[in-house]
Structure formats: structure tokens, C-alpha cells
Design a protein around this motif. Structure first.
Motif: not given
Length: 336
Positions: A71-87
Motif C-alpha cells: 500500500n505504498a507505505q514506503l513511498g510512491s513507485d518512483a520514490a521506492m525505486l530511488t530508495q532501492v537504487r540508493s540502498g
């Protein structure tokens, strides 16, 4: 025993090199992994991820503490993708089309009217097309697990009129996900596309910022869009799936046995989810009709003809390149 200065230096350097060369997560150590998802916990992909994570925890005796946040608790798709790439977070479920902004080839599986049925979808995604997408993601530091979750074929819902013909899309304010493929598709079809994230979609429909949207029936049901939409036109204009992706460095630092356990659990859950989603996308039509959604089935050929005439396929063939396009057409047949 005494060491001379040269011996001491070699010993120290050797020890440091061993530390640097060791995996970030040693075999047998506690592992904490955070996984983000964009859909409600009732969505089949969310249920599959919850089941897989529970299986991983059980099989590892809770040594691998992997937690799923729907349910996007960790952010929008774009925000989560950025977070995954940064670790900042370890993993997420992500649409290939949404990842096109960081790896262009990731969106090729969402080409409009590419796959006539699920048999062709899975041949492509479990075959050379899926392998090409994963290789492209790996180049930008993203690890994609081998099996992709099924999001389903996408259909159009509207509040003001059904889409009986392609002309009914002219000038319609359509919500699309933030991705070049979606924007160009609905622009070519004559609509007025607006990019809105999934967590803002319900309110955008409710307040009539947009008149319509497009999603698989599973998302229409789990997002309760039937409450703010009247018509559903079965266009099946594109198929979409959700890759389970991870930060490349993080996942590759895991011990081989741990990665194998995670991969096997994800694969088992994904295979079950595919079967369930395909069933739901058939059965949900009846339940959504009971909730007031009015269905119709326009002729799909007219949409493909307009896209060809507008140069949609020719443009995307040029953007993806002849090699990638040839891999797509191996499964879809000629598109342009």
C-alpha cells in the motif's frame, strides 16, 4: 615469535584484504530485508509477497528477517525505486514500464497490444525478453528475480461515457502512470493523459481531476475505483507485470544459500499468484458488475490501426532499437 617489519606489513595487508573481499553479509548471520509494494494488502501481488516473506522467515528460522510493506507505505513507485537504487530499502515490486526511466528496455514488455494471450506473455517473460530486461536492469545496479508477478491486462474505466470506439477517447482526461509509454500511447489514441501516482488515483477520480483511468480488474477492485467510476471498457490494451527487484550490491552480498532460499520462495509464490490473478481477472467482472460497474467490449483492431497510423509502433521501435524489438516480436509477431 617475533615478526620483522616486512612480515608484519604483509600480514596486516593480507588481513585487511580478506576483510574487504568478504561478503557484506556472512553466512549464518542475521539478515534484515525491507521490501516495498505499491498495492493494497488485498491485491494478489501483495498477498503473494506476504506469503513468500513468511516462508523465507520460516525456512531460515527467522534468521532472514524479511518484511513486506504494501500500500505504498514506503513511498510512491518512483520514490521506492530511488530508495532501492540508493540502498535505503532493499527490495520492491516494480512495473517494468515504471522502471523505463532508469532502464529504457524495462518498459518493452508493456508495448500496446503486444501479447494476444497469457501463453505468449509467459513465453516472453520467462524467456529471452525477460532475460533482456533483467540484463538491462543489472546495468543500472538493479537485480531482478527471474520470475515476474502478474499484474494483468489493463482496461479503461470512465465516469462520463463508455469507450465503445476509439473516437470516444478523444479529449478525455485520462490518468496514466508516470511513464513515457503510457503518455505516448494515450496521446496517440487522442486522449489527454495526465500522470498521477497510484496512491493519489482514487482522489483524482473522485474530484474529477481526470475522467478515467486504466488498470487490470484486480487493481480496479482492490483500489475500489468502482466507487468513483461508472463504466469499464475491456480493451486489454497492454499487459503489465511486477518484477521483484533488489539493490544489486545488497542482494549480491548475500551468501549463495540464502539467495537461493529467497529466490525459490519468491518463485513458488509468483507461480501461484499468476494462476490466481488470471482467474480473478475473469471472475471479477461479475462481482464488479454487482457493484455497479457497467461493462462493454470494444473492437481492439481499431485501436491498433490508429496506433500504427499515428506512428506509435515505429517510434518505439526506433527508441528500443532493432535488436530489442526483434526479441519482442519473437513472441508478439509483427507490430510495426
Amino acid at each position: 615469535m617475533m615478526l620483522n617489519r616486512r612480515q608484519f606489513g604483509n600480514t596486516a595487508l593480507g588481513s585487511m584484504a580478506a576483510i574487504w573481499a568478504a561478503p557484506a553479509i556472512a553466512q549464518g548471520g542475521k539478515i534484515n530485508l525491507k521490501v516495498g509494494g505499491q498495492f493494497a494488502d488485498s491485491h494478489p501481488s501483495s498477498k503473494a509477497m506476504e506469503a513468500a516473506c513468511a516462508e523465507i522467515r520460516q525456512q531460515s528460522n527467522d534468521r532472514i528477517d524479511i518484511q513486506f510493506f504494501p500500500n505504498a507505505q514506503l513511498g510512491s513507485d518512483a520514490a521506492m525505486l530511488t530508495q532501492v537504487r540508493s540502498g535505503a530499502i532493499d527490495m520492491m515490486t516494480a512495473s517494468g514500464i515504471s522502471m523505463q526511466v532508469v532502464s529504457p528496455i524495462a518498459g518493452i514488455s508493456g508495448m500496446a497490444f503486444a501479447f494476444s494471450d497469457y501463453a505468449h506473455v509467459w513465453q516472453a517473460m520467462d524467456g529471452d525478453l525477460g532475460a533482456a530486461i533483467r540484463a538491462g536492469l543489472d546495468k543500472v545496479g538493479i537485480y531482478a528475480f527471474p520470475r515476474i508477478l502478474d499484474s494483468g491486462y489493463r482496461n479503461i474505466t470512465t465516469s462520463n461515457r463508455p469507450i465503445a470506439s476509439v473516437d470516444d477517447l478523444k479529449g478525455m482526461k485520462m490518468r496514466v502512470p508516470p511513464s513515457p509509454v503510457w503518455v505516448s500511447l494515450f496521446t496517440a489514441l487522442g486522449a489527454s493523459p495526465t500522470s498521477i501516482t497510484i496512491n493519489e488515483l482514487y482522489s483524482a477520480l473522485q474530484t474529477r481531476i481526470v475522467d478515467g483511468q486504466e488498470n487490470p480488474l484486480t487493481i480496479i477492485e482492490s483500489g475500489k475505483y468502482y466507487e468513483v467510476q461508472k463504466y469499464c471498457s475491456i480493451t486489454e490494451h497492454m499487459w503489465d507485470g511486477l518484477w521483484i527487484i533488489a539493490n544489486g550490491k545488497r542482494i549480491k552480498s548475500l551468501a549463495a544459500d540464502d539467495l537461493a532460499l529467497i529466490t525459490k520462495s519468491f518463485e513458488t509464490a509468483t507461480v501461484k499468484q499468476r494462476t490466481e490473478t488470471e482467474r480473478l481477472n475473469v471472475d471479477l467482472e461479475s462481482s464488479l458488475k454487482a457493484k455497479g460497474l457497467v461493462f462493454n467490449r470494444p473492437d481492439k483492431a481499431q485501436f491498433r490501426q490508429l496506433l500504427t497510423k499515428a506512428g506509435f509502433y515505429a517510434d518505439w521501435k526506433q527508441k528500443y532499437g532493432p535488436e530489442a524489438w526483434a526479441v519482442l516480436e519473437k513472441y508478439s509477431g509483427s507490430l510495426a
